[in-house]
Design a protein around this motif. Structure first.
Motif, PDB file in Angstrom:
ATOM      1  N   PHE A 298      35.313  45.044  37.931  1.00 61.52           N
ATOM      2  CA  PHE A 298      35.467  45.736  36.708  1.00 61.52           C
ATOM      3  C   PHE A 298      34.024  45.504  35.849  1.00 61.52           C
ATOM      4  N   VAL A 299      34.031  46.095  34.644  1.00 55.39           N
ATOM      5  CA  VAL A 299      32.761  45.892  33.834  1.00 55.39           C
ATOM      6  C   VAL A 299      32.187  44.503  33.669  1.00 55.39           C
ATOM      7  N   ASP A 300      31.343  44.191  33.935  1.00 56.98           N
ATOM      8  CA  ASP A 300      30.708  42.886  33.648  1.00 56.98           C
ATOM      9  C   ASP A 300      28.966  42.963  33.268  1.00 56.98           C
ATOM     10  N   LEU A 301      28.751  42.552  31.819  1.00 57.20           N
ATOM     11  CA  LEU A 301      27.507  42.686  31.375  1.00 57.20           C
ATOM     12  C   LEU A 301      26.832  41.134  31.478  1.00 57.20           C
ATOM     13  N   GLY A 302      27.247  40.389  32.109  1.00 58.68           N
ATOM     14  CA  GLY A 302      26.661  39.162  32.323  1.00 58.68           C
ATOM     15  C   GLY A 302      27.221  38.005  31.504  1.00 58.68           C
ATOM     16  N   ALA A 303      28.109  38.451  30.415  1.00 58.55           N
ATOM     17  CA  ALA A 303      28.997  37.466  29.601  1.00 58.55           C
ATOM     18  C   ALA A 303      30.320  37.222  30.194  1.00 58.55           C
ATOM     19  N   GLY A 304      30.737  37.516  31.507  1.00 61.88           N
ATOM     20  CA  GLY A 304      31.783  37.315  32.130  1.00 61.88           C
ATOM     21  C   GLY A 304      32.407  38.839  32.479  1.00 61.88           C
ATOM     22  N   VAL A 305      33.179  38.634  33.285  1.00 58.55           N
ATOM     23  CA  VAL A 305      34.150  39.862  33.661  1.00 58.55           C
ATOM     24  C   VAL A 305      35.232  40.063  32.815  1.00 58.55           C
ATOM     25  N   LEU A 306      35.463  41.583  32.399  1.00 59.31           N
ATOM     26  CA  LEU A 306      36.688  41.638  31.554  1.00 59.31           C
ATOM     27  C   LEU A 306      37.861  41.208  32.100  1.00 59.31           C
TER      28      LEU A 306
END
Length: 618
Positions: A119-127
């Motif tokens: 899933f989308v992960d921008l570094g703050a945690g996986v959605l």
């Protein structure tokens, strides 16, 4: 607000008072803040007036991880900080580059983390929600030394759609994180694509031939400015496409014609007739030579320009009035040399960008600008204002950025005189080298999944030492930066152009003069040594004979002359050999040969003499 409550109903307080009473942000709220800022900065600024959200540049800590997970790699930044604190000047300045990689949209179960991945992960945690989108791209950021060839992969981010605004926000976050450890970012590089142009505009770059703004402020409103570059390889491909699309480009009294290139690649192996010299035959006799075209030659190179000039001298009708094409190819070749400086050992335009060669390079940039802004199509419309303008604008922007760096970082007092710029750091070659290594580690020819990408990245990050590397170095089968330079430009070779048209073979070409420049060579074995690797054995033999003949013409020592052509190994003695250094001096024009009995390996001339006695030597 209703959408936010639906997504984070159990985590986000609905009342302002509840926000203020919280001792710290929960992981869900951190994730919400990071995603909102990266995708919609204006919405984030608006909510900061209502809720106590942190400053945007403080979000870098939430976008970072200690392991090789998505986000900025804390370990890499700690290594860079240690080098800066030790006073290593090569790590005080860098260029930053960004590139996106396609991924397979596939969810997988991680047995270690006990959760689904992909899933989308921008570094703050996986959605973590039923509505969470699968990642389709990975955005990679890398820092590169501008005076020493070191590279540092800063991190990656899993996204489902990449926009120029998102890339701009990630670049701002990376620049802030590098500034915090004492590294100054001087330049940013992206691909010469629609997304790259969108990123440039989001940062504040103006790509207008009449008024180019090549720098942007960071932080916004501050005095510090950073230059912007487009990848040179991408720009060359766009210019090639423009020339092929328009077929004919007018420039003042000359014209650049794509047909000249098409006719050139058609000369796969043709013959040309030349009157023989008095030494080889009668004045009226004819001698036949081959025209050999190396299809691996880049389109925008000095070899192509020289070849077109000599074909014009041959009197071939297809290459008459090609002076405009020659000027265009030669200009592009010189620009490529400037933007691909790799080491201090090179000289001229191919060397590093120094204060001593700025005047020459500046004149070249002015010539290129005057050339590009006056190019028109067959209808008289300016190319620089057409739909095929991005390639030309990319070179104009890169030229302005390079001149700005010289004016602001190489001219001011206090700058070390040894400071120089390796201009290849302003291309995407270092990042492409890392991506090729990543692909090899994934052991997949197609797009990797998120799990495969993450595992390969973790493996490469563990072996990353941030030490400067040679452009020619290659470890564990990984391509060197020179190999990447050649590989990325395969679409710009004569062979790729010939594959598009598949011209008929066997055409007869006649003329009055032999063609002997660049990759158009005589139809001899020595010529084949430079053009056809399949004839390697024959080429070595003939080349050895050529070198031996050159040596023999200047030798004064009878013993050395006899040893040079001796095929019996038992008769060779060390004191009868020539030093390799003196032999090279002879081939290059020096005639003062001396004997030396200590420094030459007898096998050197033995191989030459054995080759001379082979049947195909002459």
């Amino acid at each position: 607000m209703s959408l936010l409550q639906a997504q984070f109903s159990a985590d986000l307080p609905c009342e302002l008072q509840s926000w203020r009473q919280m001792a710290e942000y929960s992981p869900e709220m951190r994730q919400f803040a990071c995603i909102l800022h990266l995708y919609h900065a204006k919405a984030y600024d608006y909510l900061r007036k209502i809720f106590p959200l942190p400053h945007p540049y403080s979000l870098t800590n939430w976008l970072s991880n200690n392991e090789a997970a998505a986000g900025f790699s804390n370990n890499i930044f700690l290594h860079l900080q240690a080098k800066v604190e030790r006073g290593e000047q090569a790590y005080c300045y860098c260029a930053l580059m960004v590139q996106d990689v396609s991924l397979q949209k596939q969810q997988e179960w991680d047995p270690q983390m006990q959760r689904l991945t992909g899933f989308v992960d921008l570094g703050a945690g996986v959605l973590d929600a039923d509505e969470a989108p699968l990642a389709s791209e990975a955005i990679i950021l890398m820092a590169v030394g501008i005076s020493s060839p070191w590279t540092a992969p800063l991190g990656y981010f899993f996204v489902n759609s990449t926009t120029g605004h998102l890339l701009a926000q990630l670049l701002h976050q990376a620049i802030s994180k590098l500034n915090n450890i004492g590294i100054t970012v001087l330049a940013v590089t992206s691909g010469a694509t629609a997304r790259g142009a969108e990123t440039a505009r989001a940062l504040g770059i103006r790509i207008d031939p009449e008024r180019i703004q090549c720098t942007f402020q960071h932080p916004p409103g501050s005095a510090h400015r950073i230059t912007y570059f487009f990848d040179v390889c991408h720009a060359l491909q766009l210019i090639r496409n423009a020339l092929q699309c328009f077929q004919k480009i007018e420039w003042l009294s000359d014209s650049v014609r794509w047909q000249h290139v098409v006719e050139l690649v058609a000369l796969r192996e043709q013959r040309v007739l030349q009157p023989c010299s008095p030494k080889s035959g009668g004045p009226g006799s004819k001698e036949s030579y081959h025209l050999k075209v190396n299809l691996a030659t880049p389109l925008f190179s000095e070899g192509v320009a020289d070849a077109l000039e000599h074909l014009q001298k041959l009197g071939l009708a297809s290459f008459q009035n090609c002076s405009g094409t020659v000027k265009f190819v030669r200009l592009m070749s010189r620009l490529c040399d400037v933007f691909h400086g790799r080491g201090s050992y090179r000289r001229g335009l191919k060397g590093p960008f120094l204060a001593g060669n700025y005047t020459k390079i500046s004149h070249l940039f002015n010539e290129a600008k005057n050339f590009f802004v006056t190019l028109t199509d067959s209808m008289g419309r300016y190319i620089i204002k057409s739909k095929r303008k991005l390639g030309f604008l990319s070179f104009l922007l890169n030229a302005e950025s390079l001149k700005w760096l010289y004016t602001n970082y190489m001219c001011p007092e206090g700058v070390p005189p040894s400071l120089h710029l390796l201009t290849y750091a302003f291309s995407l070659d270092p990042l492409e080298l890392f991506l090729r290594a990543l692909q090899q580690t994934c052991s997949s020819s197609g797009s990797p999944t998120c799990a495969a990408f993450q595992a390969a990245y973790h493996k490469l990050l563990a072996s990353c030492n941030l030490a400067p590397s040679s452009p020619h170095s290659s470890d564990s089968g990984i391509m060197s930066s020179v190999d990447i330079f050649q590989s990325r430009r395969r679409d710009l070779t004569l062979g790729r152009i010939r594959a598009q048209y598949n011209p008929a073979r066997g055409r007869t070409v006649t003329g009055q003069y032999p063609c002997c420049a660049g990759f158009l060579l005589y139809g001899s074995a020595l010529g084949n040594a430079l053009t056809d690797l399949s004839l390697h054995a024959q080429c070595v033999t003939c080349t050895a004979g050529f070198v031996a003949e050159q040596l023999a013409s200047d030798l004064q020592c009878e013993t050395c002359l006899a040893s040079l052509f001796e095929s019996d190994e038992s008769k060779l003695r060390c004191r009868e050999m020539l030093t390799a250094e003196r032999a090279l001096q002879t081939v290059t024009g020096s005639s003062n040969l001396v004997c030396n009995s200590h420094s030459t390996d007898p096998s050197l001339l033995l191989a030459t003499s054995q080759a001379l006695h082979a049947p195909e030597a002459f």
